[in-house]
Design a protein around this motif. Structure first.
Motif, mmCIF file in Angstrom:
data_model
loop_
_atom_site.group_PDB
_atom_site.id
_atom_site.type_symbol
_atom_site.label_atom_id
_atom_site.label_comp_id
_atom_site.label_asym_id
_atom_site.label_seq_id
_atom_site.Cartn_x
_atom_site.Cartn_y
_atom_site.Cartn_z
ATOM 1 N N LEU A 28 0.858 -1.190 0.000
ATOM 2 C CA LEU A 28 0.000 0.000 0.000
ATOM 3 C C LEU A 28 0.890 1.234 0.000
ATOM 4 O O LEU A 28 1.870 1.287 0.744
ATOM 5 C CB LEU A 28 -0.864 -0.004 1.270
ATOM 6 C CG LEU A 28 -1.686 1.248 1.566
ATOM 7 C CD1 LEU A 28 -2.865 1.375 0.618
ATOM 8 C CD2 LEU A 28 -2.209 1.205 3.014
ATOM 9 N N THR A 29 0.563 2.181 -0.825
ATOM 10 C CA THR A 29 1.205 3.494 -0.687
ATOM 11 C C THR A 29 0.110 4.549 -0.655
ATOM 12 O O THR A 29 -0.904 4.444 -1.347
ATOM 13 C CB THR A 29 2.181 3.815 -1.841
ATOM 14 O OG1 THR A 29 1.470 3.811 -3.070
ATOM 15 C CG2 THR A 29 3.329 2.841 -1.890
ATOM 16 N N LEU A 30 0.362 5.546 0.171
ATOM 17 C CA LEU A 30 -0.613 6.613 0.349
ATOM 18 C C LEU A 30 0.169 7.925 0.414
ATOM 19 O O LEU A 30 1.066 8.073 1.245
ATOM 20 C CB LEU A 30 -1.354 6.366 1.662
ATOM 21 C CG LEU A 30 -2.613 7.156 1.938
ATOM 22 C CD1 LEU A 30 -3.671 6.896 0.883
ATOM 23 C CD2 LEU A 30 -3.130 6.804 3.336
ATOM 24 N N ALA A 31 -0.172 8.842 -0.461
ATOM 25 C CA ALA A 31 0.535 10.127 -0.475
ATOM 26 C C ALA A 31 0.005 11.043 0.619
ATOM 27 O O ALA A 31 -1.138 10.910 1.054
ATOM 28 C CB ALA A 31 0.373 10.793 -1.838
ATOM 29 N N SER A 32 0.848 11.969 1.044
ATOM 30 C CA SER A 32 0.444 12.935 2.071
ATOM 31 C C SER A 32 -0.797 13.696 1.632
ATOM 32 O O SER A 32 -0.912 14.102 0.474
ATOM 33 C CB SER A 32 1.563 13.947 2.314
ATOM 34 O OG SER A 32 2.635 13.329 2.931
ATOM 35 N N GLY A 33 -1.726 13.874 2.550
ATOM 36 C CA GLY A 33 -2.928 14.657 2.276
ATOM 37 C C GLY A 33 -4.097 13.856 1.752
ATOM 38 O O GLY A 33 -5.197 14.382 1.629
ATOM 39 N N GLU A 34 -3.865 12.560 1.472
ATOM 40 C CA GLU A 34 -4.990 11.748 0.996
ATOM 41 C C GLU A 34 -5.885 11.311 2.153
ATOM 42 O O GLU A 34 -5.467 11.304 3.312
ATOM 43 C CB GLU A 34 -4.469 10.494 0.301
ATOM 44 C CG GLU A 34 -3.862 10.788 -1.043
ATOM 45 C CD GLU A 34 -3.774 9.523 -1.865
ATOM 46 O OE1 GLU A 34 -4.838 8.992 -2.220
ATOM 47 O OE2 GLU A 34 -2.665 9.072 -2.116
ATOM 48 N N CYS A 35 -7.093 10.902 1.812
ATOM 49 C CA CYS A 35 -7.991 10.272 2.785
ATOM 50 C C CYS A 35 -8.356 8.894 2.245
ATOM 51 O O CYS A 35 -9.052 8.790 1.231
ATOM 52 C CB CYS A 35 -9.246 11.106 3.002
ATOM 53 S SG CYS A 35 -10.430 10.302 4.113
ATOM 54 N N HIS A 197 -17.736 0.899 8.367
ATOM 55 C CA HIS A 197 -18.782 0.101 7.728
ATOM 56 C C HIS A 197 -19.812 1.008 7.055
ATOM 57 O O HIS A 197 -20.705 0.532 6.378
ATOM 58 C CB HIS A 197 -19.474 -0.805 8.750
ATOM 59 C CG HIS A 197 -18.613 -1.947 9.207
ATOM 60 N ND1 HIS A 197 -18.337 -3.032 8.417
ATOM 61 C CD2 HIS A 197 -17.922 -2.147 10.354
ATOM 62 C CE1 HIS A 197 -17.538 -3.866 9.062
ATOM 63 N NE2 HIS A 197 -17.264 -3.345 10.244
ATOM 64 N N ASP A 198 -19.683 2.309 7.303
ATOM 65 C CA ASP A 198 -20.600 3.277 6.684
ATOM 66 C C ASP A 198 -20.032 3.660 5.312
ATOM 67 O O ASP A 198 -19.446 4.729 5.139
ATOM 68 C CB ASP A 198 -20.734 4.505 7.584
ATOM 69 C CG ASP A 198 -21.554 5.609 6.928
ATOM 70 O OD1 ASP A 198 -22.267 5.329 5.936
ATOM 71 O OD2 ASP A 198 -21.475 6.757 7.404
ATOM 72 N N ILE A 199 -20.221 2.769 4.354
ATOM 73 C CA ILE A 199 -19.561 2.935 3.057
ATOM 74 C C ILE A 199 -20.037 4.209 2.370
ATOM 75 O O ILE A 199 -19.236 4.961 1.809
ATOM 76 C CB ILE A 199 -19.805 1.701 2.169
ATOM 77 C CG1 ILE A 199 -19.139 0.488 2.821
ATOM 78 C CG2 ILE A 199 -19.240 1.913 0.770
ATOM 79 C CD1 ILE A 199 -19.351 -0.801 2.112
ATOM 80 N N GLU A 200 -21.316 4.486 2.487
ATOM 81 C CA GLU A 200 -21.839 5.685 1.826
ATOM 82 C C GLU A 200 -21.230 6.939 2.432
ATOM 83 O O GLU A 200 -20.780 7.850 1.727
ATOM 84 C CB GLU A 200 -23.359 5.725 1.965
ATOM 85 C CG GLU A 200 -23.983 6.692 1.012
ATOM 86 C CD GLU A 200 -25.483 6.492 0.941
ATOM 87 O OE1 GLU A 200 -26.143 7.453 0.542
ATOM 88 O OE2 GLU A 200 -25.969 5.404 1.288
ATOM 89 N N GLY A 201 -21.188 6.986 3.780
ATOM 90 C CA GLY A 201 -20.635 8.155 4.459
ATOM 91 C C GLY A 201 -19.169 8.348 4.136
ATOM 92 O O GLY A 201 -18.726 9.458 3.823
ATOM 93 N N ILE A 202 -18.431 7.263 4.178
ATOM 94 C CA ILE A 202 -16.984 7.363 3.981
ATOM 95 C C ILE A 202 -16.658 7.715 2.528
ATOM 96 O O ILE A 202 -15.670 8.395 2.244
ATOM 97 C CB ILE A 202 -16.279 6.062 4.443
ATOM 98 C CG1 ILE A 202 -14.780 6.310 4.619
ATOM 99 C CG2 ILE A 202 -16.479 4.902 3.541
ATOM 100 C CD1 ILE A 202 -14.475 7.214 5.755
ATOM 101 N N ALA A 203 -17.518 7.269 1.616
ATOM 102 C CA ALA A 203 -17.272 7.553 0.204
ATOM 103 C C ALA A 203 -17.351 9.041 -0.102
ATOM 104 O O ALA A 203 -16.723 9.526 -1.035
ATOM 105 C CB ALA A 203 -18.249 6.784 -0.677
ATOM 106 N N THR A 204 -18.111 9.776 0.722
ATOM 107 C CA THR A 204 -18.202 11.218 0.473
ATOM 108 C C THR A 204 -16.956 11.955 0.962
ATOM 109 O O THR A 204 -16.732 13.094 0.584
ATOM 110 C CB THR A 204 -19.443 11.838 1.155
ATOM 111 O OG1 THR A 204 -19.283 11.692 2.563
ATOM 112 C CG2 THR A 204 -20.718 11.174 0.704
ATOM 113 N N LEU A 205 -16.176 11.305 1.821
ATOM 114 C CA LEU A 205 -14.976 11.949 2.363
ATOM 115 C C LEU A 205 -13.699 11.529 1.647
ATOM 116 O O LEU A 205 -12.780 12.325 1.477
ATOM 117 C CB LEU A 205 -14.782 11.550 3.836
ATOM 118 C CG LEU A 205 -15.737 12.049 4.887
ATOM 119 C CD1 LEU A 205 -15.373 11.434 6.228
ATOM 120 C CD2 LEU A 205 -15.656 13.559 4.980
ATOM 121 N N ALA A 206 -13.650 10.256 1.256
ATOM 122 C CA ALA A 206 -12.367 9.660 0.877
ATOM 123 C C ALA A 206 -11.886 10.097 -0.502
ATOM 124 O O ALA A 206 -12.681 10.410 -1.384
ATOM 125 C CB ALA A 206 -12.494 8.144 0.915
#
Ligand SMILES: Nc1ncnc2c1ncn2[C@@H]1O[C@H](COP(=O)(O)OP(=O)(O)OP(=O)(O)O)[C@@H](O)[C@H]1O
Length: 254
Positions: A28-35, A197-206
């Motif tokens: 896994l790689t994740l750049a700074s500032g990502e969600c 587990h709140d896929i809908e909620g998290i999808a609006t943020l990520a």
């Protein structure tokens, strides 16, 4: 666009409990500032992945790096909200004391909070809407209020990486909405990893997502147009394919 430093890098990680692996050959790689949204079934390994990021769990093999260091070395740069079920909050600490723990550089040296630390704690409690409950014992808070004070504690460390394990668990719709607003105001100012587990909620943020089920699968759905290594794209089906416009602007990879 200049390449950003990776906040998180997992390379060939195999990890689990005792001799039993939960995650194998995980990258896994994740750049700074990502969600990064972390979704998946019960027992799939979300908390295990988060435990690796915050240094609670060491991999059997492979490497975990947070801003180029081991999670233990980077712990001062990490804010962590553990899963509610794993916490015993029946101790006699006040809301203010628990939040202030996030300002302490170590847990074993006797320390005094500076005026700046006290001001930061007061600011955070105002921000999470708990200023009026600062002197109340944490044991006397509701579940949603506890999640908010733990979020304040995680942020009191002024983290570069914020790791949240099911922040919405066990809270009512109003508190969930408040949490959602608090989290969305953080996006971009730090790297955030949220298991939910709140896929809908998290999808609006990520900005990107992975499903964890004994391995990591990036949320896909871009028709293979992206580079194959990029972990960004549409969320799993439960969200009707909705995903924020900024998704894919910056990307993680698995
Ligand atoms: N401390 C532990 N000791 C032994 N096995 C564990 C431990 N913690 C988790 N496990 C096992 O590891 C696997 C992954 O658990 P994990 O908590 O990472 O899943 P999860 O995706 O976070 O689940 P949930 O959605 O239920 O929170 C499960 O089979 C679980 O039983």
């Amino acid at each position: 666009m200049s390449p950003r430093a990776n906040a998180v890098t997992l390379t060939g990680v195999r990890a689990g409990y005792g001799a039993t692996p939960v995650l194998s050959e995980t990258n896994l790689t994740l750049a700074s500032g990502e969600c990064l949204a972390v979704t998946g079934p019960n027992g799939g390994g979300k908390s295990t992945l988060l435990g690796l990021l915050v240094g609670l769990l060491r991999p059997f093999t492979g490497q975990v790096e947070i801003h180029g260091s081991s999670p233990r070395r980077a712990r001062g740069r990490i804010g962590y909200l553990p899963q509610a079920a794993r916490l015993d909050l029946e101790f006699p600490l006040t809301v203010r004391d628990l939040t202030a723990m996030g300002r302490l550089r170590s847990t074993w040296l006797p320390q005094r909070l500076r005026a700046a630390d006290r001001a930061a704690v007061a600011d955070l409690l105002r921000w999470v809407g708990l200023a009026e409950l600062a002197a109340r014992p944490v044991a006397a808070l509701s579940t949603g209020q506890r999640r908010r004070v733990l979020l304040a504690r995680a942020l009191a460390t002024e983290p570069d990486l914020l790791v949240l394990d099911e922040p919405e668990a066990g809270i009512d719709a109003e508190s969930a909405e408040r949490l959602q607003q608090l989290l969305s105001s953080l996006i971009g100012s730090m790297t955030v990893v949220v298991a939910s587990h709140d896929i809908e909620g998290i999808a609006t943020l990520a900005t990107c997502g992975v499903t964890v089920d004994h391995g990591l699968t990036p949320w896909s759905g871009n028709g293979g147009q992206d580079e194959p290594s990029r972990g960004v794209g549409d969320p799993p089906d439960e969200t009707d394919g909705r995903f924020p416009e900024h998704a894919g602007a910056i990307g993680g990879s698995v």
